[in-house]
Design an enzyme around this catalytic site. Structure first.
Site, PDB file in Angstrom:
ATOM      1  N   GLU A 241       0.806  -1.224   0.000  1.00 22.50           N
ATOM      2  CA  GLU A 241       0.000   0.000   0.000  1.00 22.50           C
ATOM      3  C   GLU A 241       0.839   1.273   0.000  1.00 22.50           C
ATOM      4  O   GLU A 241       0.303   2.368  -0.158  1.00 22.50           O
ATOM      5  CB  GLU A 241      -0.971  -0.008   1.193  1.00 22.50           C
ATOM      6  CG  GLU A 241      -2.137  -0.970   1.006  1.00 22.50           C
ATOM      7  CD  GLU A 241      -2.247  -1.995   2.129  1.00 22.50           C
ATOM      8  OE1 GLU A 241      -1.225  -2.287   2.783  1.00 22.50           O
ATOM      9  OE2 GLU A 241      -3.358  -2.508   2.337  1.00 22.50           O
TER      10      GLU A 241
ATOM     11  N   THR B 172      -5.265  -6.677  -0.477  1.00 16.76           N
ATOM     12  CA  THR B 172      -5.497  -5.459  -1.261  1.00 16.76           C
ATOM     13  C   THR B 172      -5.077  -5.668  -2.718  1.00 16.76           C
ATOM     14  O   THR B 172      -5.736  -5.192  -3.636  1.00 16.76           O
ATOM     15  CB  THR B 172      -4.642  -4.289  -0.710  1.00 16.76           C
ATOM     16  OG1 THR B 172      -4.593  -4.367   0.700  1.00 16.76           O
ATOM     17  CG2 THR B 172      -5.198  -2.950  -1.140  1.00 16.76           C
TER      18      THR B 172
ATOM     19  N   ASP C 199      -3.687 -12.859  10.817  1.00 14.96           N
ATOM     20  CA  ASP C 199      -3.440 -11.922   9.716  1.00 14.96           C
ATOM     21  C   ASP C 199      -1.946 -11.911   9.406  1.00 14.96           C
ATOM     22  O   ASP C 199      -1.385 -10.888   9.013  1.00 14.96           O
ATOM     23  CB  ASP C 199      -3.947 -10.510  10.080  1.00 14.96           C
ATOM     24  CG  ASP C 199      -4.339  -9.691   8.856  1.00 14.96           C
ATOM     25  OD1 ASP C 199      -4.380 -10.263   7.747  1.00 14.96           O
ATOM     26  OD2 ASP C 199      -4.575  -8.485   9.008  1.00 14.96           O
TER      27      ASP C 199
HETATM   28 ZN    ZN Z   1      -7.875  -7.717   6.258  1.00 12.33          ZN
END
Ligand code: ZN
Length: 396
Positions: free
Chosen positions: A73, A102, A288
């Site tokens: 990002e 993403t 995560d």
């Molecule tokens: Zn996420």
């Protein structure tokens, strides 16, 4: 290392507390659990493991890992690295579910699938979700349904991003279509077929999910929202979602910055949700792992970046016990039976006959992980990796 192992005098958390028992493993399955199991006349090649002083729990199921890396990002140099085998095994994780994120342009489903196979060969169990943050979903076979039916390792879709500036801002119709495709694919393939949902810090919270099921035959349980401990508002919305019958997931990877800026620590979130009367079967933790943990300014500008760790999964479960008075049985359930059930992995997440021989031994005094077995094979012993990934050179 033999294919038959007898764990003697283990305090079994299945995850429910079964007391002190012996557990017999043959090849990759648990084949007997009982008191004083007898190894026979001594001719069988059985590895005896003295588990006195240890809790014996199911191997941990991490329902969200970016095992080919994620992020980017902040430009190409901020793409995070791949997970290595021991990142999982040293943290007690024997089942990992890989997702994109993403970026579904430079990270691909075919690469994710290849990495899942690689980790499986190296010793742990892996599955993936098709799609990414984006809707319409990227797929391999042309649709979410086809991916779930035709690709063994694909068990759901996601994480689909909502309430986030990085989301593709899906319409209600689009969310419904993704859920319907996942449901039908899951049914036809005998899989969970859930939609993993990345929930951002946006003001709409979980409303898109409530609105998506309204007036349809879809159930809230079709959606499995994660990052529900991101801030107080999302946490409160998550409790309402769970009270309405949904399963919610708390993210264990965090940064000091996030905790300072309103994130509820996953361990604390688990404790609070349990005290609110939410059953542990509707509560999960996930790491995560290998996600980028971006630090954004209030205007959405990237300020910095850290990388999520799979080892945070058990660290948070342990903290729930040590710091927030959660029972060890409940803390273990949130990283074993609960995620296995929501994902439809019926051979995982429990110590029971015929389940996969994924086992963790935890020191009863310190609650630190001592040994890890994946499909019956010793991966970690005395907190040291005895099996390492193909490209890992160090033993710790
Ligand atoms: Zn996420």
């Amino acid at each position: 290392m033999t294919a038959i192992k007898l764990f003697k005098n283990a305090h079994v958390l299945a995850p429910e507390d079964l007391g002190v028992l012996d557990v017999l493993v043959a090849a990759n399955k648990i084949v007997a659990i009982g008191k004083d199991l007898n190894p026979g006349d001594g001719n069988l090649p059985i590895e005896m493991i003295d588990a006195n002083g240890f809790y014996l729990t199911p191997g941990f199921v991490d329902s969200l890992v970016h095992f080919i890396g994620g992020g980017g990002e902040g430009g190409f140099a901020t793409r995070t690295p791949e997970m290595q085998l021991t990142d999982a095994t040293l943290g007690g994780v024997t089942t990992a579910i890989g997702v994109l994120g993403t970026d579904a342009t430079t990270r691909t489903l075919t690469n994710l699938l290849a990495k899942a196979h690689a980790l499986e060969i190296e010793g742990i169990s892996t599955y993936c979700h098709t799609g990414s943050y984006q809707v319409p979903c990227r797929t391999i076979m042309g649709s979410v349904t086809d991916d779930l039916i035709l690709i063994d390792k694909f068990i759901g879709v996601g994480e689909i991003a909502i309430s986030d500036h990085r989301s593709s801002q899906p319409s209600l119709t689009e969310l419904r279509k993704v859920a319907a495709e996942a449901r039908v694919g899951g049914m036809l393939a005998g899989k969970g077929g859930i939609v993993s949902v990345h929930v951002g810090a946006g003001a709409s919270l979980l409303d898109p999910l409530h609105r998506a099921i309204a007036g349809t035959e879809l159930q809230l349980s079709q959606f499995y929202p994660t990052h529900i401990n991101r801030n107080q508002a999302i946490f409160a919305a998550g409790l309402r979602f769970a009270q309405a019958g949904g399963v919610i997931d708390f993210t264990t990877s965090t940064t000091a910055y996030d905790l300072k800026h309103g994130e509820v620590a996953a361990a604390q979130a688990l404790a609070l949700a349990l005290t609110q009367g939410i059953p542990v079967s509707q509560l999960t933790l996930s790491s995560d792992g290998n996600a980028s943990l971006p630090i954004f300014s209030s205007s959405g500008q990237l300020l910095g970046l850290e990388v999520g760790k799979v080892s945070s999964l058990y660290a948070s479960a342990r903290s729930a016990v040590m710091d927030y008075q959660v029972t060890l049985s409940n803390a273990i359930a949130a990283i074993t039976s609960s995620p296995a059930d929501v994902l439809g992995l019926h051979h995982k997440g429990r110590i029971a006959v015929d389940k996969d021989a994924d086992i963790v031994l935890i020191d009863k005094k310190t609650l630190h992980i001592d040994s890890v077995f994946a499909k019956g094979k010793t991966m970690v012993k005395a907190a040291k990796a005895v099996v390492v990934g193909t490209f890992e050179t160090k033993l710790n």
